[in-house]
Design an enzyme around this catalytic site. Structure first.
Site, short mmCIF file in Angstrom:
data_model
loop_
_atom_site.label_atom_id
_atom_site.label_comp_id
_atom_site.label_asym_id
_atom_site.label_seq_id
_atom_site.Cartn_x
_atom_site.Cartn_y
_atom_site.Cartn_z
CE LYS A 104 45.32 -31.05 8.63
NZ LYS A 104 45.81 -31.62 7.35
CE LYS A 116 44.14 -30.19 1.17
NZ LYS A 116 44.82 -30.61 2.39
N1 GLU Z 1 48.45 -30.82 2.53
C1 GLU Z 1 48.97 -30.91 3.85
C2 GLU Z 1 47.84 -31.06 4.86
O1 GLU Z 1 46.76 -31.48 4.52
C3 GLU Z 1 49.95 -29.78 4.18
C4 GLU Z 1 49.38 -28.40 4.10
C5 GLU Z 1 50.43 -27.30 4.25
O2 GLU Z 1 51.57 -27.60 4.54
O3 GLU Z 1 50.02 -26.15 4.08
O4 GLU Z 1 48.01 -30.82 6.02
#
Ligand code: GLU
Length: 426
Positions: A104, A116
């Protein structure tokens, strides 16, 4: 408090979420011609930490919670990714979500790797005091994992700015100095960014409009169904409606709601705010099930609730022409081919919900500068970044004659592959 750093198990369990990541990674690696040694690096998370968190509950009992933080990759920069509070949190799920963050961030063109975290708990049944003690204990246990230039957490399912404020405060106490950039998704007064809360939903809206344009669907005549009315779905529904898209259905964990004429989203937002943040009993629409919502005859379907809702069993019944994945992992790997064969365009999670982490990056930059931007500035930069990411993925999908999902993985692999090769030193 036990703490351990361990390697990924040799073989993940059947139907594991990490297997679903590897299935897509392998496919993209083959199409792109990724060197086997680079693929091998990406098939394993860099670091996994599991902790036990004993917490004094309000009734005087002590409960021990499982906490995780996985750093999948730091090839493009410090690892970035949220912290999830949910009952299904486990090592495999966190590992999959961490790997998705690597892809991502690369697709969104951010100088970050992926990570995560999560705690296995049901935040809906816990008091504010219990949640605060749990968040502070987790932060203490992960204090040497987190860092402004090391690993930067953020909200995910079951967490928000309140938890990020506790995390920041606990981290600052341990370090003895203020490091606002160690966590994003903070309250505005503690160094949060304008536009962060709505950012993931905003990105879904931008990606939906970009896809509709490519597909020749005029958004002013389009219809949509949005699953989930939390931080992603509620803003996505509001912003889509703001572009004159008729939102025929919305839902949350209490049920789904359908209105042929379109749901008044402002009204639904007011209802949820006055009703303990749920849509239960919403009267502006007819009650249907979450399963029925997925197969409605609409142009756009936005699964923005939980993972694994579109499966090999229901993919064949989906009537939407376009799916934009607000949630992480809403489509199981065995549904990909069914959707492709039906000609349904799927804007994958690793692209579609990248708006959140994009504005997290803006928050981190503002924290580093100590200078803060207007909401308009944040939104303008976000929209430009999201549109560019969409174009890059679309281009790669066309060039490699593949789906947008595999095109998205190829987009990420191009960057991560370069970084791994430059850094070398296997
Ligand atoms: N938890 C969100 C995601 O899955 C945001 C992660 C973030 O802002 O670091 O993209």
């Amino acid at each position: 408090m036990a703490s351990s750093t361990k390697k990924a198990p040799a073989a993940a369990a059947a139907h594991s979420m990490f297997d679903a990541v590897l299935a897509r990674l392998d496919k993209a690696a083959e199409i792109f011609g990724l060197a086997p040694e680079v693929a091998e690096v990406l098939r394993h998370p860099k670091k996994e930490v599991a902790v036990s968190l004993p917490i004094k509950m309000d009734d005087g009992s002590v409960k021990v919670f499982e906490g995780y933080r996985t750093v999948h990759s730091t090839h493009l920069g410090p690892s970035k990714g949220g912290i999830r509070y949910a009952m299904d949190v486990n090592a495999d799920e966190v590992r999959a979500l961490a790997a998705w963050m690597t892809f991502k961030c690369a697709i969104a063109n951010l100088p970050y790797g992926g990570g995560k975290g999560g705690i296995k708990c049901d935040p809906r049944t816990m008091s504010v005091g219990e949640l605060e003690r749990l968040t502070r204990a987790y932060t203490r246990a992960m204090a040497d994992v987190f860092g402004v230039n090391k690993d930067i957490p953020a909200p995910d399912m079951g967490t928000g700015k309140r938890e990020m404020a506790w995390l920041l405060d606990e981290f600052n106490r341990i370090q003895g100095e203020d490091s606002p950039g160690v966590v994003t998704g903070k309250p505005l007064t503690l160094g949060g960014s304008k536009g962060r809360e709505a950012a993931t939903g905003r990105g879904v809206m931008v990606a939906s409009l970009a896809a509709m344009k490519k597909m020749g669907i005029h958004h002013k005549n389009a219809t949509a169904a949005v699953q989930g009315f939390g931080n992603v779905g509620s803003h996505a529904a509001r912003l889509l409606a703001g572009k004159n898209i008729k939102v025929n259905a919305i839902s949350d964990h209490t049920g789904a709601y359908y209105n042929e004429k379109g749901i008044d989203i402002e009204n639904a937002l007011k209802y949820a705010a006055a009703n303990g943040n749920t849509l239960k009993g919403f009267t502006g629409a007819e009650a249907i099930t979450n399963a029925q919502l997925l197969t409605l005859d609409v142009d756009l379907l936005v699964p923005a609730a939980i993972q694994g809702v579109i499966t090999g069993a229901n993919a064949g019944d989906i009537k939407a022409k376009l799916i934009v994945e607000g949630a992480n992992g809403p489509t199981e790997a065995d549904a990909d081919e069914i959707l492709n064969n039906k000609g349904i365009i799927v804007v994958p999670d690793v692209l579609a919900n990248g708006g959140g982490v994009t504005v997290s990056y803006f928050e981190w930059v503002q924290n580093k500068y100590g200078h803060y931007w207007s909401e308009e500035e944040v939104n303008t930069k976000h929209d430009a970044s999201m549109s560019q990411a969409f174009e890059n993925v679309w281009f790669n999908a066309q060039q490699y004659k593949t789906s947008m999902r595999i095109g998205a993985y190829v987009t990420a692999l191009k960057k991560v592959d370069k970084a791994i090769r430059y850094k070398g030193n296997y």
